[in-house]
Design an enzyme around this catalytic site. Structure first.
Site, PDB file in Angstrom:
ATOM      1  N   THR A  12       0.820  -1.216   0.000  1.00 63.79           N
ATOM      2  CA  THR A  12       0.000   0.000   0.000  1.00 63.79           C
ATOM      3  C   THR A  12       0.855   1.268   0.000  1.00 63.79           C
ATOM      4  O   THR A  12       2.004   1.256   0.471  1.00 63.79           O
ATOM      5  CB  THR A  12      -0.891  -0.012   1.268  1.00 63.79           C
ATOM      6  N   ASP A  13       0.258   2.368  -0.443  1.00 67.88           N
ATOM      7  CA  ASP A  13       0.953   3.664  -0.388  1.00 67.88           C
ATOM      8  C   ASP A  13       1.061   4.182   1.048  1.00 67.88           C
ATOM      9  O   ASP A  13       1.841   5.093   1.324  1.00 67.88           O
ATOM     10  CB  ASP A  13       0.245   4.699  -1.274  1.00 67.88           C
ATOM     11  N   GLU A  14       0.261   3.602   1.970  1.00 71.19           N
ATOM     12  CA  GLU A  14       0.241   4.139   3.343  1.00 71.19           C
ATOM     13  C   GLU A  14       1.579   3.960   4.054  1.00 71.19           C
ATOM     14  O   GLU A  14       1.825   4.614   5.066  1.00 71.19           O
ATOM     15  CB  GLU A  14      -0.873   3.479   4.165  1.00 71.19           C
ATOM     16  N   TYR A  30      -1.952  -0.426  11.060  1.00 69.23           N
ATOM     17  CA  TYR A  30      -2.062  -1.106   9.754  1.00 69.23           C
ATOM     18  C   TYR A  30      -0.851  -0.812   8.877  1.00 69.23           C
ATOM     19  O   TYR A  30      -0.183  -1.731   8.380  1.00 69.23           O
ATOM     20  CB  TYR A  30      -3.347  -0.663   9.040  1.00 69.23           C
ATOM     21  N   LYS A  35       2.139  -3.255   7.430  1.00 72.28           N
ATOM     22  CA  LYS A  35       2.411  -3.454   5.999  1.00 72.28           C
ATOM     23  C   LYS A  35       3.864  -3.055   5.688  1.00 72.28           C
ATOM     24  O   LYS A  35       4.533  -3.711   4.889  1.00 72.28           O
ATOM     25  CB  LYS A  35       1.446  -2.631   5.147  1.00 72.28           C
TER      26      LYS A  35
END
Ligand code: NAD
Ligand code: DAU
Length: 354
Positions: A133-135, A159, A163
């Site tokens: 993810t970009d997060e 989260y 990741k």
């Protein structure tokens, strides 16, 4: 030829499996624990299709993963399985550490053992594709350029931290053991089969039920939206043509403030399913913000565009219209999710099996 997919009953995984089998006859082994987010109803159209083998199991179960690799001899493992909802990670981070970190570790170790004993072409062809993810890059200021693959990792939620940890494990297994990995970091997806606790599907189903549309904080947080089928085509491009050990950002150059997303959904519903009580925007309700809420994400997708020739097929306007229409056309799917009936099917189908 066979691929092993993890998390293929979730939102993106099920779209990926459906697209994959629509475009090729290569068999898919689909390993999914069927948590609250896993829904076999997403894969109903594959019932009786011998090209799809569903396995109800945990990616943390090393013995099971070893057995699946040995039995099916896949040429690739595409790893979607995760706990994926930021709000849930704030309320209960434990499951995120287990699945996203321990689970990725178990898959890497099982893949390493499997890949090490492959020979010749099979060994050269094997891929471990990690879907991320970009997060992991943290939060952007209004004038910052979008996230490039070279951005430092600054995850802010349980989260995104889990990741980020999984991305680092994947990187290390390539660097240390030579495991043939590729990683993709994608922006916010939307489209069919999106679980209705995430922003876009929640707004659609709440609006149709006449319920409040809860906008966190001032609603000016920015996300970069990509239609899920475009994410799937990006993953296929990286899986087939990506350079080993590299990461590729995937995004649609569609930065939007949350409040604008909600207003767009309302306007489409006004057009496609008018409510006699008045415009759906009357239901917009500002609520307390998410703790630690990242202000802005945006993806610089030039690497995948330049190196692999990938482009999204949908604009935001075409994708969001298709999405709203899909939810209007699939009220039975929504009702099953909301009532929990989609879980009953699991008992019916798996209850009597050894
Ligand atoms: P999702 O929550 O809809 O689906 C996750 C799937 O994984 C579910 O089917 C669930 O049953 C399964 N799963 C969970 N724990 C498992 C375990 N221990 N063993 C086996 N299966 C397990 O998630 P999603 O939105 O489809 O996201 C898929 C992947 O893409 C995730 O890795 C996520 O981090 C990443 N991603 C998501 C988005 C997005 O906008 N949704 C954007 C970028 C990246
Ligand atoms: O950026 C990619 C990520 O996008 C993925 O890695 C995650 O798995 C995925 O869940 C998604 O995370 P977000 O937190 O961005 O998605 P969510 O749909 O939960 O929220 C989108 C934005 O909308 C976010 O700024 C919070 C806000 N929001 C969300 C909900 C559920 C609201 O304002 N109200 C809501 O009720």
């Amino acid at each position: 030829m066979t691929i092993l997919v993890t998390g293929g009953a979730g939102f993106i995984g099920s779209n990926f499996v459906l697209d994959w089998l629509a475009q090729s006859d290569e068999k898919v082994i689909n390993l999914d624990l069927l948590t609250y987010a896993g829904n076999l109803g997403n894969l109903k159209s594959l019932e009786g299709d011998a090209r799809h083998v569903f396995v109800n199991g945990d990616i943390c179960d090393r013995n099971l993963v070893d057995e699946l690799l040995a039995t099916h001899q896949p040429r690739a493992l595409v790893h979607f399985a995760a706990e994926s909802h930021v709000d849930r990670s704030i309320h209960g981070p434990g499951a995120f550490m287990r699945t996203n970190i321990d689970g990725t570790f178990a898959l890497l170790e099982a893949s390493r053992a499997y890949w090490s004993q492959l020979q010749g072409e099979a060994k050269a062809a094997f891929r471990f594709h990690h879907v991320s993810t970009d997060e992991v890059y943290g939060s952007l200021k209004p004038t910052d350029p979008p996230f490039a693959e070279t951005n430092p990792y600054e995850p802010n939620s349980p989260y995104s931290a889990s990741k980020a940890a999984s991305d680092h494990l994947v990187r290390a297994w390539h660097h240390t053991y030579g495991l043939p990995v590729v990683t993709t970091n994608c922006s916010n997806n939307y489209g069919p089969y999106h679980f209705p606790e995430k922003l876009i599907p929640l707004m659609i189903v709440n609006a149709l039920a006449g319920k409040p549309l809860p906008v966190y904080g001032d609603g000016q947080q920015i996300r970069d939206w990509l239609y899920v089928k475009d994410h799937c085509s990006g993953i296929r491009a990286v899986l087939e043509r990506g350079t080993l050990g590299e990461t590729y950002n995937i995004g649609g150059w569609n930065e939007k403030a949350n409040i604008d997303i909600v207003k767009t959904v309302c306007a489409l519903l006004d057009e496609l399913n008018p409510d006699p009580a008045g415009p759906y925007s009357r239901l917009i309700t500002y609520v307390t913000d998410r703790p630690g809420h990242d202000r802005r994400y945006a993806i610089d997708a030039r690497k995948i565009e330049r190196e692999l020739g990938w482009r999204p097929a949908e604009t935001f306007d075409t994708g969001i219209r298709k999405t709203v229409q899909w939810y209007l056309d699939n009220s039975a799917w929504v009702a099953d999710v909301q009532s929990g009936a989609y879980k009953d099917w699991i008992g019916t189908n798996y209850g009597g099996r050894a």
